[in-house]
Design a protein around this motif. Structure first.
Motif, PDB file in Angstrom:
ATOM      1  N   LEU A  66       0.828  -1.204   0.000  1.00 34.28           N
ATOM      2  CA  LEU A  66       0.000   0.000   0.000  1.00 34.28           C
ATOM      3  C   LEU A  66       0.869   1.264   0.000  1.00 34.28           C
ATOM      4  O   LEU A  66       0.572   2.238  -0.705  1.00 34.28           O
ATOM      5  CB  LEU A  66      -0.917  -0.017   1.223  1.00 34.28           C
ATOM      6  CG  LEU A  66      -1.944   1.116   1.320  1.00 34.28           C
ATOM      7  CD1 LEU A  66      -2.893   1.092   0.134  1.00 34.28           C
ATOM      8  CD2 LEU A  66      -2.732   0.997   2.626  1.00 34.28           C
ATOM      9  N   ARG A  67       1.968   1.241   0.766  1.00 31.78           N
ATOM     10  CA  ARG A  67       2.862   2.400   0.803  1.00 31.78           C
ATOM     11  C   ARG A  67       3.613   2.559  -0.515  1.00 31.78           C
ATOM     12  O   ARG A  67       3.828   3.678  -0.994  1.00 31.78           O
ATOM     13  CB  ARG A  67       3.865   2.254   1.958  1.00 31.78           C
ATOM     14  CG  ARG A  67       3.269   2.524   3.339  1.00 31.78           C
ATOM     15  CD  ARG A  67       4.383   2.730   4.367  1.00 31.78           C
ATOM     16  NE  ARG A  67       5.204   1.529   4.488  1.00 31.78           N
ATOM     17  CZ  ARG A  67       5.035   0.599   5.404  1.00 31.78           C
ATOM     18  NH1 ARG A  67       4.044   0.721   6.283  1.00 31.78           N
ATOM     19  NH2 ARG A  67       5.821  -0.441   5.446  1.00 31.78           N
ATOM     20  N   ALA A  68       3.984   1.448  -1.107  1.00 30.73           N
ATOM     21  CA  ALA A  68       4.775   1.501  -2.344  1.00 30.73           C
ATOM     22  C   ALA A  68       3.927   1.948  -3.533  1.00 30.73           C
ATOM     23  O   ALA A  68       4.336   2.801  -4.327  1.00 30.73           O
ATOM     24  CB  ALA A  68       5.405   0.147  -2.626  1.00 30.73           C
ATOM     25  N   ASP A  69       2.735   1.352  -3.648  1.00 29.18           N
ATOM     26  CA  ASP A  69       1.884   1.693  -4.800  1.00 29.18           C
ATOM     27  C   ASP A  69       0.460   1.278  -4.446  1.00 29.18           C
ATOM     28  O   ASP A  69       0.071   0.120  -4.622  1.00 29.18           O
ATOM     29  CB  ASP A  69       2.377   0.964  -6.046  1.00 29.18           C
ATOM     30  CG  ASP A  69       1.542   1.318  -7.289  1.00 29.18           C
ATOM     31  OD1 ASP A  69       0.665   2.214  -7.188  1.00 29.18           O
ATOM     32  OD2 ASP A  69       1.761   0.676  -8.335  1.00 29.18           O
ATOM     33  N   SER A  70      -0.316   2.224  -3.978  1.00 27.16           N
ATOM     34  CA  SER A  70      -1.669   1.901  -3.509  1.00 27.16           C
ATOM     35  C   SER A  70      -2.557   1.355  -4.622  1.00 27.16           C
ATOM     36  O   SER A  70      -3.499   0.612  -4.369  1.00 27.16           O
ATOM     37  CB  SER A  70      -2.317   3.131  -2.888  1.00 27.16           C
ATOM     38  OG  SER A  70      -2.478   4.145  -3.863  1.00 27.16           O
ATOM     39  N   TYR A  76     -10.535  -5.870  -1.798  1.00 25.51           N
ATOM     40  CA  TYR A  76     -10.936  -7.277  -1.949  1.00 25.51           C
ATOM     41  C   TYR A  76      -9.720  -8.197  -1.991  1.00 25.51           C
ATOM     42  O   TYR A  76      -9.741  -9.304  -1.435  1.00 25.51           O
ATOM     43  CB  TYR A  76     -11.791  -7.444  -3.209  1.00 25.51           C
ATOM     44  CG  TYR A  76     -13.137  -6.772  -3.093  1.00 25.51           C
ATOM     45  CD1 TYR A  76     -14.216  -7.436  -2.519  1.00 25.51           C
ATOM     46  CD2 TYR A  76     -13.318  -5.462  -3.536  1.00 25.51           C
ATOM     47  CE1 TYR A  76     -15.450  -6.807  -2.398  1.00 25.51           C
ATOM     48  CE2 TYR A  76     -14.550  -4.824  -3.412  1.00 25.51           C
ATOM     49  CZ  TYR A  76     -15.610  -5.509  -2.836  1.00 25.51           C
ATOM     50  OH  TYR A  76     -16.830  -4.891  -2.703  1.00 25.51           O
ATOM     51  N   GLY A  77      -8.661  -7.734  -2.637  1.00 27.62           N
ATOM     52  CA  GLY A  77      -7.445  -8.540  -2.691  1.00 27.62           C
ATOM     53  C   GLY A  77      -6.824  -8.700  -1.314  1.00 27.62           C
ATOM     54  O   GLY A  77      -6.342  -9.797  -0.955  1.00 27.62           O
ATOM     55  N   ILE A  78      -6.826  -7.626  -0.529  1.00 24.52           N
ATOM     56  CA  ILE A  78      -6.299  -7.698   0.837  1.00 24.52           C
ATOM     57  C   ILE A  78      -7.125  -8.683   1.660  1.00 24.52           C
ATOM     58  O   ILE A  78      -6.585  -9.548   2.361  1.00 24.52           O
ATOM     59  CB  ILE A  78      -6.312  -6.301   1.497  1.00 24.52           C
ATOM     60  CG1 ILE A  78      -5.325  -5.365   0.802  1.00 24.52           C
ATOM     61  CG2 ILE A  78      -5.979  -6.412   2.986  1.00 24.52           C
ATOM     62  CD1 ILE A  78      -5.432  -3.907   1.239  1.00 24.52           C
ATOM     63  N   ALA A  79      -8.457  -8.573   1.577  1.00 25.61           N
ATOM     64  CA  ALA A  79      -9.340  -9.442   2.364  1.00 25.61           C
ATOM     65  C   ALA A  79      -9.123 -10.913   2.016  1.00 25.61           C
ATOM     66  O   ALA A  79      -9.003 -11.767   2.901  1.00 25.61           O
ATOM     67  CB  ALA A  79     -10.797  -9.045   2.136  1.00 25.61           C
ATOM     68  N   ARG A  80      -9.074 -11.211   0.706  1.00 26.91           N
ATOM     69  CA  ARG A  80      -8.906 -12.612   0.306  1.00 26.91           C
ATOM     70  C   ARG A  80      -7.558 -13.151   0.767  1.00 26.91           C
ATOM     71  O   ARG A  80      -7.470 -14.264   1.291  1.00 26.91           O
ATOM     72  CB  ARG A  80      -9.049 -12.751  -1.203  1.00 26.91           C
ATOM     73  CG  ARG A  80      -8.940 -14.208  -1.688  1.00 26.91           C
ATOM     74  CD  ARG A  80      -9.198 -14.325  -3.173  1.00 26.91           C
ATOM     75  NE  ARG A  80     -10.554 -13.898  -3.517  1.00 26.91           N
ATOM     76  CZ  ARG A  80     -11.624 -14.672  -3.376  1.00 26.91           C
ATOM     77  NH1 ARG A  80     -11.497 -15.908  -2.888  1.00 26.91           N
ATOM     78  NH2 ARG A  80     -12.812 -14.220  -3.717  1.00 26.91           N
ATOM     79  N   SER A  81      -6.493 -12.379   0.592  1.00 27.21           N
ATOM     80  CA  SER A  81      -5.160 -12.842   0.951  1.00 27.21           C
ATOM     81  C   SER A  81      -5.041 -13.087   2.455  1.00 27.21           C
ATOM     82  O   SER A  81      -4.507 -14.115   2.903  1.00 27.21           O
ATOM     83  CB  SER A  81      -4.120 -11.827   0.508  1.00 27.21           C
ATOM     84  OG  SER A  81      -2.827 -12.212   0.924  1.00 27.21           O
ATOM     85  N   VAL A  82      -5.552 -12.146   3.257  1.00 21.53           N
ATOM     86  CA  VAL A  82      -5.450 -12.298   4.717  1.00 21.53           C
ATOM     87  C   VAL A  82      -6.231 -13.513   5.196  1.00 21.53           C
ATOM     88  O   VAL A  82      -5.741 -14.328   5.992  1.00 21.53           O
ATOM     89  CB  VAL A  82      -5.952 -11.024   5.426  1.00 21.53           C
ATOM     90  CG1 VAL A  82      -6.045 -11.258   6.947  1.00 21.53           C
ATOM     91  CG2 VAL A  82      -5.020  -9.859   5.141  1.00 21.53           C
TER      92      VAL A  82
END
Length: 333
Positions: A66-70, A76-82
């Motif tokens: 997110l810091r490098a390139d939001s 949705y990608g964050i939710a699925r990965s976590v």
């Protein structure tokens, strides 16, 4: 983030079963669809998981991306990965998975969603609640079935143990009767056999009253060997261990005791059988009094098996009533 405090405050207790916290495929998809609608930003999505106790070891890659390139990440990608990482962690992340489900199912403040997502978020939260509720109901039914099964197992074990103890006690009683054959003192032998029969009733769960005397002005009028309650009938018991068959005299005495008492039956047990006049006397009074005549060998044989004493008495009484036969040897297990 703006909603982090309110997210943490929404942690609380839940009655959901352990089975509900395992993220099965249907629940994974619902959570992946739902969590991003509850908040507005990608950072808030990460913070949602952080508030659920998800460790930085899982979140740091998303924070770094997110810091490098939001634009390279999505809610949705964050939710699925976590969620996938938590599932892969097995029991190690059981608490975190529980907390995520808890937060979603207890979510009430939809002001944190984008206005256009609020109705959608409400519907998705309801869908998660439905999945979890159905799973909780299934788990509860499964627990109830398991509890019933365990109760049946315990009851079966109790009955097996009870049967084993009962049979051991009956075997010991049989041995005590057999040992009495070597007792030469007739009076002592009579006392001992009365004690054995009393113990047998106790083992069989039959109500029994120990031998007692009826006195009048200090004089013994009657001596009763015992009273038992079998098949809802009171039986006045007389036991004789004589060398000769029981004749009319002791039989008449016992019949007289019965006639002095309403609604009482008689059970006479002899080691040496009965004379025909004694049997005929019982047959002649059958319309008024029921007398069961038995041999001690019947008791010995009964104790070799597991047939209940009360069932044996019931069969003997039936023979007297239906066939007018006070004395018939019944020797079956």
């Amino acid at each position: 983030m703006n909603g982090s405090k309110s997210l943490s405050a929404r942690r609380g207790g839940s009655s959901l079963s352990d089975a509900s916290w395992h993220h099965a495929p249907d629940l994974v998809e619902r959570l992946v669809d739902t969590i991003p609608t509850l908040v507005k930003s990608k950072q808030q999505t990460i913070d949602f998981f952080r508030s659920a106790g998800v460790p930085d070891s899982i979140l740091q890659k998303h924070q770094a991306a997110l810091r490098a390139d939001s634009s390279s990440v999505s809610k949705y990608g964050i939710a699925r990965s976590v969620i996938q990482d938590l599932n892969a962690g097995g029991d190690r992340f059981l608490r975190e998975r529980r907390e995520i489900v808890r937060l979603v199912t207890q979510w009430e403040d939809f002001s944190l969603s984008w206005p256009n997502d609020q109705d959608k978020a409400r519907g998705l939260v309801a869908a998660v609640r439905q999945i979890v509720g159905a799973r909780d109901s299934f788990a509860r039914m499964q627990r109830e079935r398991d509890q019933e099964r365990q109760a049946r197992i315990r009851e079966s074990e109790r009955l097996v143990d009870q049967k084993r103890k009962r049979q051991a006690a009956r075997t010991a009683l049989r041995a005590r009767i057999v040992e009495l054959r070597g007792e030469s003192n007739a009076q002592r032998r009579g006392v001992l056999i009365e004690s054995i029969l009393s113990d047998l009733c106790a083992v069989e769960g039959i109500q029994v009253r120990e031998p007692f005397e009826i006195r009048n002005a200090g004089t013994v009028e009657e001596q009763i060997d015992g009273v038992v309650m079998a098949d809802h009938h009171l039986y006045l018991v007389e036991v004789k261990w004589w060398n000769a068959p029981i004749d009319i005299t002791p039989m008449s005495s016992h019949l007289l005791r019965l006639f002095r008492r309403p609604d009482v039956r008689g059970l006479f047990i002899s080691n040496s059988g009965y004379t025909e006049p004694a049997v005929q006397a019982c047959r002649e009074v059958l319309s008024q009094k029921l007398m069961i005549l038995a041999e001690l060998n019947e008791i010995i044989f009964l104790l070799e098996g597991d047939r209940p004493l009360e069932e044996w008495i019931r069969e003997k009484a039936s023979i007297v009533l239906m066939e007018r036969e006070p004395f018939r040897v019944v020797m079956n297990h």
